[in-house]
Each structure stands twice: as C-alpha cells, then as structure tokens.
Design an enzyme around this catalytic site. Structure first.
Site, PDB file in Angstrom:
ATOM      1  N   HIS A 126     -46.238 -13.067  68.221  1.00  6.53           N
ATOM      2  CA  HIS A 126     -45.072 -12.582  68.966  1.00  6.53           C
ATOM      3  C   HIS A 126     -45.377 -12.217  70.414  1.00  6.53           C
ATOM      4  CE1 HIS A 126     -42.951 -11.515  64.903  1.00  6.53           C
ATOM      5  NE2 HIS A 126     -42.916 -12.797  65.182  1.00  6.53           N
ATOM      6  N   CYS A 134     -41.726 -15.454  84.303  1.00  8.78           N
ATOM      7  CA  CYS A 134     -40.537 -15.590  85.130  1.00  8.78           C
ATOM      8  C   CYS A 134     -39.501 -16.462  84.404  1.00  8.78           C
ATOM      9  CB  CYS A 134     -40.901 -16.212  86.476  1.00  8.78           C
ATOM     10  SG  CYS A 134     -39.443 -16.479  87.504  1.00  8.78           S
TER      11      CYS A 134
HETATM   12  P1  NAD Z   1     -41.455  -3.103  61.118  1.00  7.28           P
HETATM   13  O1  NAD Z   1     -41.182  -2.029  62.116  1.00  7.28           O
HETATM   14  O2  NAD Z   1     -40.332  -3.921  60.633  1.00  7.28           O
HETATM   15  O3  NAD Z   1     -42.084  -2.413  59.810  1.00  7.28           O
HETATM   16  C1  NAD Z   1     -43.153  -1.528  59.899  1.00  7.28           C
HETATM   17  C2  NAD Z   1     -43.779  -1.400  58.519  1.00  7.28           C
HETATM   18  O4  NAD Z   1     -44.940  -0.595  58.643  1.00  7.28           O
HETATM   19  C3  NAD Z   1     -42.879  -0.740  57.463  1.00  7.28           C
HETATM   20  O5  NAD Z   1     -42.898  -1.519  56.280  1.00  7.28           O
HETATM   21  C4  NAD Z   1     -43.544   0.624  57.235  1.00  7.28           C
HETATM   22  O6  NAD Z   1     -43.389   1.069  55.900  1.00  7.28           O
HETATM   23  C5  NAD Z   1     -44.990   0.312  57.546  1.00  7.28           C
HETATM   24  N1  NAD Z   1     -45.812   1.439  57.973  1.00  7.28           N
HETATM   25  C6  NAD Z   1     -45.428   2.578  58.619  1.00  7.28           C
HETATM   26  N2  NAD Z   1     -46.477   3.356  58.839  1.00  7.28           N
HETATM   27  C7  NAD Z   1     -47.570   2.711  58.322  1.00  7.28           C
HETATM   28  C8  NAD Z   1     -48.946   3.026  58.247  1.00  7.28           C
HETATM   29  N3  NAD Z   1     -49.443   4.160  58.748  1.00  7.28           N
HETATM   30  N4  NAD Z   1     -49.772   2.135  57.641  1.00  7.28           N
HETATM   31  C9  NAD Z   1     -49.294   0.970  57.121  1.00  7.28           C
HETATM   32  N5  NAD Z   1     -47.983   0.636  57.174  1.00  7.28           N
HETATM   33  C10 NAD Z   1     -47.137   1.498  57.766  1.00  7.28           C
HETATM   34  O7  NAD Z   1     -42.633  -3.979  61.709  1.00  7.28           O
HETATM   35  P2  NAD Z   1     -42.965  -5.541  61.570  1.00  7.28           P
HETATM   36  O8  NAD Z   1     -42.943  -5.946  60.152  1.00  7.28           O
HETATM   37  O9  NAD Z   1     -44.201  -5.736  62.370  1.00  7.28           O
HETATM   38  O10 NAD Z   1     -41.773  -6.353  62.258  1.00  7.28           O
HETATM   39  C11 NAD Z   1     -41.106  -5.934  63.389  1.00  7.28           C
HETATM   40  C12 NAD Z   1     -41.313  -6.689  64.677  1.00  7.28           C
HETATM   41  O11 NAD Z   1     -41.487  -5.662  65.610  1.00  7.28           O
HETATM   42  C13 NAD Z   1     -42.527  -7.547  64.829  1.00  7.28           C
HETATM   43  O12 NAD Z   1     -42.091  -8.759  65.306  1.00  7.28           O
HETATM   44  C14 NAD Z   1     -43.384  -6.887  65.924  1.00  7.28           C
HETATM   45  O13 NAD Z   1     -43.701  -7.852  66.915  1.00  7.28           O
HETATM   46  C15 NAD Z   1     -42.487  -5.906  66.567  1.00  7.28           C
HETATM   47  N6  NAD Z   1     -43.075  -4.590  66.908  1.00  7.28           N
HETATM   48  C16 NAD Z   1     -44.363  -4.486  67.354  1.00  7.28           C
HETATM   49  C17 NAD Z   1     -44.882  -3.253  67.690  1.00  7.28           C
HETATM   50  C18 NAD Z   1     -46.303  -3.184  68.189  1.00  7.28           C
HETATM   51  O14 NAD Z   1     -46.776  -4.135  68.808  1.00  7.28           O
HETATM   52  N7  NAD Z   1     -47.020  -2.099  67.903  1.00  7.28           N
HETATM   53  C19 NAD Z   1     -44.124  -2.090  67.556  1.00  7.28           C
HETATM   54  C20 NAD Z   1     -42.792  -2.224  67.103  1.00  7.28           C
HETATM   55  C21 NAD Z   1     -42.294  -3.476  66.777  1.00  7.28           C
END
Ligand code: NAD
Length: 246
Positions: A126, A134
């Site tokens: 992602h 740009c």
């Molecule tokens: P999501 O936000 O949909 O889900 C997060 C998951 O992490 C949940 O199932 C939750 O139960 C679990 N979780 C929470 N705390 C945890 C912990 N301490 N240990 C293990 N698991 C834990 O995230 P997703 O599935 O990655 O999908 C969402 C999209 O959001 C992705 O495309 C991603 O690119 C993007 N995103 C990325 C970031 C980042 O880069 N840190 C942050 C937010 C969203």
C-alpha cells in the site's frame, strides 16, 4: 494458569516449531504498529475529527478537498514520525535475520516502521507515507517534513502532490503484488499479524496461502474473518506474542 492460557501456550510452542523449517510469510497490518501508538483504521482511535479515514483515503476525496485530506495525512505523519518500532516489528526482523532465504515480509502498512526496525526487502502493498507523487507530472520522491509548511504541497511543475500510497479503489503496485502472490503460493507457514483481513485484494493472500497448502497463523487480540482459515490463532498483542515465536 487458566485453560485458555494453556491453550495459547501450546499454540505458541507449535507455531515456534513450525517456523523452524519451510517458507515463511509474515503478512502485517495496522495492528502491528498499534503498540507503537500509530492508530489503526478500525480501532477505537480510528476516527479523526469525525471523519472516517476510509472516506478520506480515496482519490475522490483528494480531488474534492486536497487540503482536508492533507490535514489528516499531515497529522498521521506527525504521529508516525514520533513512533518507534515495537518488539513485534523487532521480532520479525530477527526472524528474517535467522533465515533470510526462507522469509518474506509483506505489509499493508505505509508507516515505514518495519524498515526502521531493520527488516530488509519489505513487500509494500500500500505504498509509503514518506513518499509524495505529483498528480500532474507523476514525479515521485521522498519527503519527511512534518508538519508540512504548506498544504497541499505543490510540485515544481505546479501540480498538487499527494502521498504515494494506495487509496481505496486504486490498483496495488504490480511488482509488489506479484511478489506477495508468489511468496503466499509457496508459503509453508503464513502468519497474518494485526490485520482486520477486510481490505481486498491484500486480505485475499490469506486464502491464497491456505489453498496452496500453507498453515495459517493469526496474531490478533480480536476475531477476524480470516480466523476460519487458521491452523493456529494466537489471541493477543503482536508486541507480546511475536517475540515468543523466536
Ligand atoms: P485495520 O485498521 O483494518 O485493522 C487493524 C487490526 O489490528 C484489527 O483486526 C485489530 O484487532 C488488530 N490489532 C489492534 N491492536 C493490535 C495489536 N496490538 N496486535 C495485533 N493486532 C492488533 O488494519 P488493516 O487490516 O491493516 O487494514 C487497513 C488499511 O489501513 C491498510 O490498507 C493499511 O495500509 C492502512 N493503515 C496503515 C497504518 C500504518 O501504516 N500503521 C495505520 C492505519 C491504517
């Protein structure tokens, strides 16, 4: 120790043994960075000024109000800038260091914390929040300024710069997707960590691995739709569980 505790203990031991041989894929989502204080999209912190990140993370939202979308990413970049890798990220780095030829790390995250933890050759489905592109001339480059001094940032050509990440409804980078598919098809153990398994096509990798014969491990404190594909479910925070798999 409780019955559930004993079950988790024996599952941790079984997963630890399974990681000693064969091809390993670690597939991470926002949850692995939660213990580094980067909010997830679907957790309790997943709201920003009453806007859903899922609604802001689209090309349409950017086109209609680039400044609003940038205010959210500027805020998120500030949080990520202050964040450090946690023991979950570091455990994956160590797993790769021990067996580089049989380990692939595929992430949905854009925060760069795996690289900061020392992981090599990360498959990034992602994109990367520290790169800008740009919308007019397509030029792309690294930018770590936080906060940005002007929103939205403007390219040399006069076009608007956007974060070089994949928004909802956009194609994944083909080279990264191909690598992720190849690794998932040949995985013996596929460990899905901190992902809600709701964002497709990335979430489909769990099925691909399972159908190709991999044993699937889920590391997550909460249930996910991918649980039904799991050989082992390790309920708990990634920062506590992953170091115990080494
Ligand atoms: P999501 O936000 O949909 O889900 C997060 C998951 O992490 C949940 O199932 C939750 O139960 C679990 N979780 C929470 N705390 C945890 C912990 N301490 N240990 C293990 N698991 C834990 O995230 P997703 O599935 O990655 O999908 C969402 C999209 O959001 C992705 O495309 C991603 O690119 C993007 N995103 C990325 C970031 C980042 O880069 N840190 C942050 C937010 C969203």
């Amino acid at each position: 120790m409780s019955r559930i505790g004993e079950e988790v203990e024996s599952a941790i031991e079984a997963v630890r043994l399974s990681l000693r041989t064969g091809q390993i894929v670690a597939f991470t989502g926002a949850g692995i960075s939660a213990e580094s204080h980067v909010p997830t999209f679907r957790g309790a912190d997943g709201l920003w000024r009453n806007y859903s990140p899922e609604k802001l993370a689209t090309a349409e939202a950017f086109e209609s109000d680039p400044r609003l979308v940038w205010e959210w990413y500027d805020w998120l970049r500030g949080l990520i800038h202050a964040a450090q890798p946690n023991p979950g990220h570091l455990a994956l780095t160590e797993l790769q260091r021990r067996s580089p030829e049989r380990f692939t790390l595929v992430t949905q995250n854009m925060d760069g914390l795996h690289e900061m933890a020392g992981s090599q050759d990360v498959v990034k489905l992602h994109g990367d929040i520290w790169r800008l592109r740009c919308v007019s001339c397509g030029r792309e480059g690294r930018n770590e300024q936080t906060p940005m001094d002007h929103l939205p940032p403007i390219c040399r050509c006069g076009g608007t710069l956007r974060p070089a990440i994949v928004w909802f409804g956009e194609m994944l980078p083909v080279d990264q997707w191909d690598r992720a598919m190849d690794a998932s098809r040949s995985a013996d153990v596929f460990v899905a960590i901190g992902t809600s398994a709701l964002v497709y096509p990335a979430a489909g990798l769990v099925q691909v691995a399972r159908q190709s014969g991999a044993r699937v491990v889920i590391v997550n404190p909460d249930p996910t739709p991918a649980d039904e594909l799991a050989t082992w479910i390790l309920r708990g925070p990634a920062g506590e569980i992953l170091p115990r798999l080494l």
